[in-house]
Design a protein around this motif. Structure first.
Motif, mmCIF file in Angstrom:
data_model
loop_
_atom_site.group_PDB
_atom_site.id
_atom_site.type_symbol
_atom_site.label_atom_id
_atom_site.label_comp_id
_atom_site.label_asym_id
_atom_site.label_seq_id
_atom_site.Cartn_x
_atom_site.Cartn_y
_atom_site.Cartn_z
ATOM 1 N N LYS A 216 0.813 -1.213 0.000
ATOM 2 C CA LYS A 216 0.000 0.000 0.000
ATOM 3 C C LYS A 216 0.851 1.269 0.000
ATOM 4 N N SER A 217 1.872 1.348 0.889
ATOM 5 C CA SER A 217 2.707 2.555 1.003
ATOM 6 C C SER A 217 3.516 2.834 -0.258
ATOM 7 N N PRO A 218 4.257 1.832 -0.813
ATOM 8 C CA PRO A 218 5.002 2.099 -2.056
ATOM 9 C C PRO A 218 4.102 2.521 -3.215
ATOM 10 N N LEU A 219 2.955 1.877 -3.310
ATOM 11 C CA LEU A 219 2.041 2.211 -4.398
ATOM 12 C C LEU A 219 1.505 3.625 -4.259
ATOM 13 N N THR A 220 1.267 4.032 -3.022
ATOM 14 C CA THR A 220 0.783 5.401 -2.785
ATOM 15 C C THR A 220 1.824 6.422 -3.258
ATOM 16 N N SER A 221 3.097 6.153 -2.919
ATOM 17 C CA SER A 221 4.182 7.060 -3.341
ATOM 18 C C SER A 221 4.308 7.089 -4.857
ATOM 19 N N ILE A 222 4.267 5.887 -5.494
ATOM 20 C CA ILE A 222 4.401 5.809 -6.952
ATOM 21 C C ILE A 222 3.279 6.567 -7.632
ATOM 22 N N ILE A 223 2.041 6.334 -7.179
ATOM 23 C CA ILE A 223 0.882 7.014 -7.771
ATOM 24 C C ILE A 223 0.997 8.528 -7.568
ATOM 25 N N GLY A 224 1.443 8.921 -6.369
ATOM 26 C CA GLY A 224 1.582 10.361 -6.079
ATOM 27 C C GLY A 224 2.566 11.048 -7.002
ATOM 28 N N TYR A 225 3.749 10.452 -7.190
ATOM 29 C CA TYR A 225 4.765 11.037 -8.078
ATOM 30 C C TYR A 225 4.243 11.128 -9.511
ATOM 31 N N GLN A 226 3.595 10.058 -9.999
ATOM 32 C CA GLN A 226 3.115 10.046 -11.370
ATOM 33 C C GLN A 226 1.986 11.051 -11.582
ATOM 34 N N GLN A 227 1.144 11.243 -10.583
ATOM 35 C CA GLN A 227 0.074 12.239 -10.705
ATOM 36 C C GLN A 227 0.659 13.669 -10.780
ATOM 37 N N ILE A 229 3.562 14.482 -11.924
ATOM 38 C CA ILE A 229 4.179 14.659 -13.234
ATOM 39 C C ILE A 229 3.115 14.870 -14.295
ATOM 40 N N SER A 230 2.071 14.035 -14.304
ATOM 41 C CA SER A 230 1.032 14.122 -15.328
ATOM 42 C C SER A 230 0.224 15.409 -15.235
ATOM 43 N N GLU A 231 0.051 15.944 -14.032
ATOM 44 C CA GLU A 231 -0.740 17.171 -13.851
ATOM 45 C C GLU A 231 0.120 18.438 -13.950
ATOM 46 N N GLY A 232 1.425 18.277 -14.166
ATOM 47 C CA GLY A 232 2.307 19.424 -14.376
ATOM 48 C C GLY A 232 2.762 20.109 -13.106
ATOM 49 N N ILE A 233 2.454 19.489 -11.958
ATOM 50 C CA ILE A 233 2.915 20.068 -10.695
ATOM 51 C C ILE A 233 4.442 20.042 -10.655
ATOM 52 N N ILE A 234 4.989 18.969 -11.158
ATOM 53 C CA ILE A 234 6.438 18.870 -11.335
ATOM 54 C C ILE A 234 6.705 19.013 -12.835
ATOM 55 N N ASN A 235 7.340 20.107 -13.226
ATOM 56 C CA ASN A 235 7.560 20.336 -14.663
ATOM 57 C C ASN A 235 9.023 20.594 -15.002
ATOM 58 N N SER A 238 14.822 18.307 -14.129
ATOM 59 C CA SER A 238 15.574 17.629 -13.059
ATOM 60 C C SER A 238 14.627 17.056 -12.004
ATOM 61 N N GLU A 239 13.532 17.825 -11.731
ATOM 62 C CA GLU A 239 12.556 17.348 -10.742
ATOM 63 C C GLU A 239 11.810 16.107 -11.270
ATOM 64 N N ILE A 240 11.512 16.165 -12.598
ATOM 65 C CA ILE A 240 10.839 15.006 -13.210
ATOM 66 C C ILE A 240 11.742 13.775 -13.151
ATOM 67 N N ARG A 241 13.040 13.985 -13.467
ATOM 68 C CA ARG A 241 13.980 12.867 -13.418
ATOM 69 C C ARG A 241 14.102 12.326 -11.994
ATOM 70 N N ASP A 242 14.111 13.254 -11.007
ATOM 71 C CA ASP A 242 14.217 12.845 -9.597
ATOM 72 C C ASP A 242 12.978 12.059 -9.159
ATOM 73 N N ALA A 243 11.803 12.543 -9.574
ATOM 74 C CA ALA A 243 10.547 11.849 -9.222
ATOM 75 C C ALA A 243 10.488 10.464 -9.863
ATOM 76 N N THR A 244 10.972 10.382 -11.116
ATOM 77 C CA THR A 244 10.981 9.098 -11.824
ATOM 78 C C THR A 244 11.904 8.100 -11.128
ATOM 79 N N LEU A 245 13.074 8.577 -10.703
ATOM 80 C CA LEU A 245 14.016 7.703 -9.996
ATOM 81 C C LEU A 245 13.418 7.202 -8.666
ATOM 82 N N LYS A 246 12.731 8.122 -7.989
ATOM 83 C CA LYS A 246 12.084 7.721 -6.723
ATOM 84 C C LYS A 246 10.973 6.692 -6.979
ATOM 85 N N THR A 247 10.260 6.871 -8.092
ATOM 86 C CA THR A 247 9.196 5.920 -8.447
ATOM 87 C C THR A 247 9.785 4.535 -8.698
#
Length: 255
Positions: A216-227, A229-235, A238-247
Motif C-alpha cells: 500500500k505505502s510504495p504504491l501510494t508514493s508511486i501514484i503520487g509522483y506520477q500524478q 508529473i502528469s498534472e504538471g505540478i512537477i515540470n 531535473s525534478e521530473i527525473r528525480d521523481a521518476t528515480l524515486k518511483t
C-alpha cells in the motif's frame, strides 16, 4: 369232515378279511402320505424357484423329495456364504473410507454408521445404531435438514466444528428399498475432515492481507509522483527525473 369244513371256511374268510384290510390300509396310507407330501412338495418347488435351482418334484416318493430338499439346502447354504462374503467386503470398504458415513431410515433411525463417523461424533456404536438421528447431532441446522431430507428430495451441505476440527457435512435423500418407510426417504450423510483445507484458506487470506498492507505505502508514493508529473505540478526536467528515480526505487523495494 365237519371240523375240516369249519377250518376251511375260517381260512377262506380270514384270507378274504386280510386282503380287504390290507387293501383298505394301503389305500389309506397312500392317500394320507400323498396329503402329507403335497405341502412339502409345494415348498420344495418354491425354494427351487427362489434359489434358481431347476427342480420340479411331481411324484410322491419321500426319498426323492428328501434328496431334492437336500439339494436346495446345499444351494441355500452356498448363497448364504456368498451373501456373508459380500457383506464382509462391503463392511470393510465402509469402515476404511476417508469419509464418515451415516445412513438413516425413513422412520428416522440410524441403521448404519462407520467407525470414522463415530469418532467424529464422539459416540459409541450402541449409542447410535437403531436410535433416532437426534442422538447423533445437537446442531438444529443439521437435524432440521435431516428431517427435511426424509420428507422431500434434499441435498444440503454445511460445516460442523468440534474443538479444533472442522468437518464438511453433506446430507441427501436416499431412495432405496432398504431405507424407505412408506413414502418417506432414507438419508445418507457423508462427513469429511476439512480442517487442513480451512487452515490453508486462512493462510492465503492472511498472506494477501499482509501483502496488500506492505504494497500500500510504495504504491501510494508511486501514484503520487506520477500524478504530480502528469498534472504538471512537477515540470522541471531535473525534478521530473528525480521523481521518476524515486518511483523506480519504490517499485523495486516493493518487488
Amino acid at each position: 369232515s365237519s371240523i375240516t369244513a369249519i377250518v376251511n371256511s375260517f381260512t377262506y374268510y380270514g384270507i378274504a378279511a386280510i386282503i380287504i384290510l390290507s387293501t383298505i390300509s394301503f389305500t389309506f396310507i397312500y392317500f394320507a402320505s400323498k396329503k402329507i407330501v403335497k405341502p412339502l412338495k409345494n415348498e420344495v418347488n418354491k425354494l427351487s424357484k427362489i434359489t434358481n435351482l431347476e427342480l420340479t418334484y411331481n411324484g410322491d416318493d419321500v426319498v426323492e423329495l428328501s434328496s431334492q430338499i437336500e439339494s436346495v439346502r446345499r444351494l441355500i447354504d452356498s448363497n448364504i456364504k456368498s451373501i456373508k462374503a459380500e457383506s464382509a467386503k462391503l463392511n470393510y470398504i465402509i469402515e476404511n473410507m476417508n469419509s464418515g458415513i451415516i445412513i438413516i431410515s425413513g422412520n428416522g433411525n440410524i441403521i448404519l454408521v462407520n467407525s470414522l463417523a463415530l469418532s467424529i461424533l464422539n459416540r459409541k456404536k450402541e449409542d447410535l445404531e437403531n436410535k433416532s438421528y437426534v442422538y447423533g447431532f445437537v446442531d438444529l441446522k443439521i437435524t432440521d435438514q435431516i428431517q427435511k431430507a426424509i420428507n422431500e428430495d434434499v441435498k444440503f451441505s454445511t460445516t460442523y466444528t468440534v474443538l479444533d476440527k472442522t468437518y464438511a457435512i453433506n446430507i441427501s435423500s436416499l431412495y432405496a428399498n432398504f431405507v424407505m418407510s412408506g413414502k418417506k426417504a432414507g438419508v445418507a450423510i457423508f462427513i469429511n475432515d476439512i480442517t487442513e483445507q480451512k487452515m490453508l484458506e486462512k493462510v492465503k487470506l492472511d498472506f494477501f492481507a499482509n501483502a496488500s498492507h506492505e504494497l500500500k505505502s510504495p504504491l501510494t508514493s508511486i501514484i503520487g509522483y506520477q500524478q504530480m508529473i502528469s498534472e504538471g505540478i512537477i515540470n522541471n526536467e531535473s525534478e521530473i527525473r528525480d521523481a521518476t528515480l524515486k518511483t523506480i526505487k519504490e517499485a523495486t523495494e516493493a518487488w
